[in-house]
Design an enzyme around this catalytic site. Structure first.
Site, mmCIF file in Angstrom:
data_model
loop_
_atom_site.group_PDB
_atom_site.id
_atom_site.type_symbol
_atom_site.label_atom_id
_atom_site.label_comp_id
_atom_site.label_asym_id
_atom_site.label_seq_id
_atom_site.Cartn_x
_atom_site.Cartn_y
_atom_site.Cartn_z
ATOM 1 N N MET A 20 0.803 -1.219 0.000
ATOM 2 C CA MET A 20 0.000 0.000 0.000
ATOM 3 C C MET A 20 0.832 1.264 0.000
ATOM 4 O O MET A 20 0.346 2.336 -0.333
ATOM 5 C CB MET A 20 -0.931 0.013 1.211
ATOM 6 C CG MET A 20 -2.039 -0.996 1.113
ATOM 7 S SD MET A 20 -3.290 -0.661 2.361
ATOM 8 C CE MET A 20 -3.838 0.951 1.851
ATOM 9 N N GLY A 21 2.085 1.188 0.409
ATOM 10 C CA GLY A 21 2.898 2.386 0.443
ATOM 11 C C GLY A 21 4.065 2.235 1.382
ATOM 12 O O GLY A 21 4.605 1.140 1.555
ATOM 13 N N LYS A 38 2.721 7.879 7.078
ATOM 14 C CA LYS A 38 2.404 6.806 6.148
ATOM 15 C C LYS A 38 1.961 7.410 4.837
ATOM 16 O O LYS A 38 1.064 8.263 4.802
ATOM 17 C CB LYS A 38 1.308 5.903 6.717
ATOM 18 C CG LYS A 38 0.906 4.771 5.785
ATOM 19 C CD LYS A 38 0.008 3.759 6.482
ATOM 20 C CE LYS A 38 0.782 2.973 7.491
ATOM 21 N NZ LYS A 38 -0.016 1.866 8.070
ATOM 22 N N ASP A 132 -9.383 -6.668 10.572
ATOM 23 C CA ASP A 132 -8.090 -7.305 10.309
ATOM 24 C C ASP A 132 -7.270 -7.374 11.587
ATOM 25 O O ASP A 132 -6.075 -7.079 11.593
ATOM 26 C CB ASP A 132 -7.312 -6.560 9.220
ATOM 27 C CG ASP A 132 -6.130 -7.388 8.707
ATOM 28 O OD1 ASP A 132 -6.228 -8.632 8.716
ATOM 29 O OD2 ASP A 132 -5.101 -6.798 8.324
#
Length: 559
Positions: A20-21, A38, A132
């Protein structure tokens, strides 16, 4: 690291990277503090609709203000690059602590469990579902304070942002309803808590296997190994785990606030030395949730609704109401012994999400809980790619077992596939073939026994030949071998010829390098040794087994 700043934050070093990054350690000059920044990968940032929804969800994430949830400070976009600034955490994630046995005693583990439940109970009270939860998404600081991570990025997985065929979660900690691709509510998080706490207490996963499909099937159909097989625990704590890990969501704690009450009851009973305590004695009888619950779950619920009154968190019973949580209530924690030295880091589960092919790896957060549908007249088909792949895997394993003449194993695999997808035609076909072979095998064995009882060795030899043709590894062969050896010499020679023919065909197919060819050759040599000892029935079994191995080797090359 090419970029030196993003927004007002000066990037110091990269401390994490994933699909995702990236996550950077950064400096906030305005408040002179270190933060974690982030950034979202450019491939995600190019999707306009995805960007808009991510912005909305991340803004909502900042509203989850609780001591046991990581704090989001800022959110922005610069030159098309989306970023989020949050508190920089010291310490280790729970995954590392479990692996390094840094939480040696039960009291420490119960304290971590209680803090996780506190943070998640607050999120559930705000109608937010994580989806999650796993040890990698829980961080324990040197002071002992626990932080749940990735509520913000979790929402990227849904709010209508879910790609077709995606299932949200991490296999070992997913709930059965997540595996089936159904919408998950707070009870799904409870199941994930149960899986995570099982691992924390036992030092091993509740659901584990040598493949993703094995794990997912266990989540759907099998119970974890009783935890007392691994560790001695009080009965009331075992009750907590068992209730959290129920396959039926209605049989679990309704949300994290109920599980929090249960964990506190465990700690209270142990502190008072009441080892005979049970959940019912401490909290009263468990009741199923009321039907007709239509609460919105996710960040949309954080938006003010006209005339809306937020309900208090549910309790286990009227006998023991859940304690009201103070979102800002600090409390001292015992320090946690760290594993081998680690640099300060922000452990972002979003960078460690499991990228499941056809399953997706983003965590879903926004769902709408509706009243349960009326009972269906027929079992539903799998409604997501992951479940279909799981069924296909079970069917393939069933076919392999059928090809190996392991009929009972083939039937079991096919039945497992049909428990997930009762209408699967391939599974039905394999099951029918396996059951037919088993019936014929049992009938041939029965005829052999009857003929031996009647001293009809000729008929008994024909029956044994039929048994060995169906399954050379038949478990009951020993009862037939000794009395039929004298009349089985010609049958052994016939079996050896069949083996030779199969070997020649495998040679022509250039299968001689395969392991199956090698094992067939070894079985044939064993058959020759048995012939030399005049053990003709046993030799015939080895020759026919070798024939089957040669044929499988040939088919594997030709297909």
């Amino acid at each position: 690291m090419e970029q030196h700043a993003i927004g007002k934050y000066r990037l110091i070093s990269r401390i994490g990277q994933g699909a995702m990054g990236e996550v950077f350690k950064a400096h906030d000059p305005s408040l002179n503090r270190l933060v974690a920044v982030k950034t979202i990968s450019s491939s995600l940032g190019t999707e306009t609709e995805l960007r808009r929804r991510f912005l909305r969800e991340a803004q909502s994430a900042a509203r989850l203000n609780h001591p046991n949830i990581i704090t989001v400070y800022d959110f922005g976009e610069e030159e098309g690059r989306i970023f989020m600034a949050m508190e920089l955490l010291e310490g280790s994630d729970l995954k590392d602590l479990i692996g390094s046995h840094a939480l040696p005693d039960l009291e420490r583990k119960l304290d971590v469990m209680e803090q996780i439940c506190e943070g998640l109970a607050f999120a559930h009270s705000m109608d937010v579902v994580h989806r999650d939860l796993k040890p990698g998404n829980v961080h324990v600081q040197p002071s002992g304070q626990v932080k749940i991570l990735d509520f913000g990025l979790a929402r990227l997985g849904t709010s209508e942002m879910t790609r077709t065929g995606m299932v949200m979660g991490t296999p070992h900690y997913m709930s059965p309803e997540q595996v089936r691709g159904e919408k998950a509510d707070a009870r799904s998080d409870v199941f994930s808590l149960g899986s995570m706490f099982y691992e924390l207490l036992a030092g091993r996963k509740a659901f584990d296997g040598d493949s993703m499909h094995t794990v997912l099937f266990q989540v759907l159909q099998e119970e974890p190994e009783p935890i007392r097989n691994w560790v001695d625990l009080p009965g009331i704590l075992v009750e907590v785990l068992e209730r959290a890990l129920q396959k039926d969501p209605d049989a679990r704690f309704h949300d994290a606030s109920q599980m929090l009450a249960a964990v506190r009851a465990v700690r209270r009973a142990l502190a008072e030395g009441r080892t005979e305590a049970t959940l019912e004695s401490e909290l009263g009888p468990f009741s199923a949730p009321a039907t007709g619950d239509t609460r919105v779950v996710g960040s949309v619920a954080l938006q003010p609704q006209p005339g809306a009154v937020r309900p208090a968190p549910a309790t286990l019973s009227a006998k023991a109401p859940t304690q009201q949580m103070d979102a800002r209530r600090p409390r001292p924690r015992p320090p946690v012994a760290p594993p081998p030295s680690r640099a300060p880091l922000y452990v972002g589960g979003g960078l460690a999400l499991v990228g499941l092919l056809l399953a997706g790896g983003f965590v879903a957060l926004l769902t709408l809980r509706r009243p349960p549908p009326a009972p269906a007249t027929e079992a539903p088909r799998p409604n997501n790619d992951l479940t279909r792949v799981l069924v296909a895997s079970q069917v393939e394993l069933a076919r392999n077992k059928l090809d190996e003449k392991s009929y009972r194993a083939a039937a079991t695999r096919a039945e497992q596939a049909l428990r997930i997808d009762p209408k699967n035609d391939e599974a039905r076909q394999v099951l029918a073939q396996a059951q037919d072979a088993l019936q014929r095998l049992d009938a041939a064995a029965g005829e052999t026994r009857a003929a031996l009882a009647a001293a009809d060795t000729g008929k008994a030899a024909s029956g044994l030949w039929n048994v060995l043709s169906l399954d050379p590894r038949y478990e009951g062969i020993d009862a037939f071998v000794a009395p039929l050896n004298p009349v089985f010499r010609d049958r052994a020679a016939q079996a050896k010829q069949l083996m030779a023919d199969a070997r020649a065909a495998a040679d022509r197919a250039k299968a001689s390098g395969l392991p199956g060819f090698v094992s067939a050759t070894s079985a044939g040599a064993e058959g020759d040794a048995l012939v030399a000892k005049r053990q003709y029935a046993a030799a015939a079994a080895r020759f026919l087994d070798a024939r089957d191995e040669y044929e499988r080797a040939r088919r594997s090359v030709q297909h």
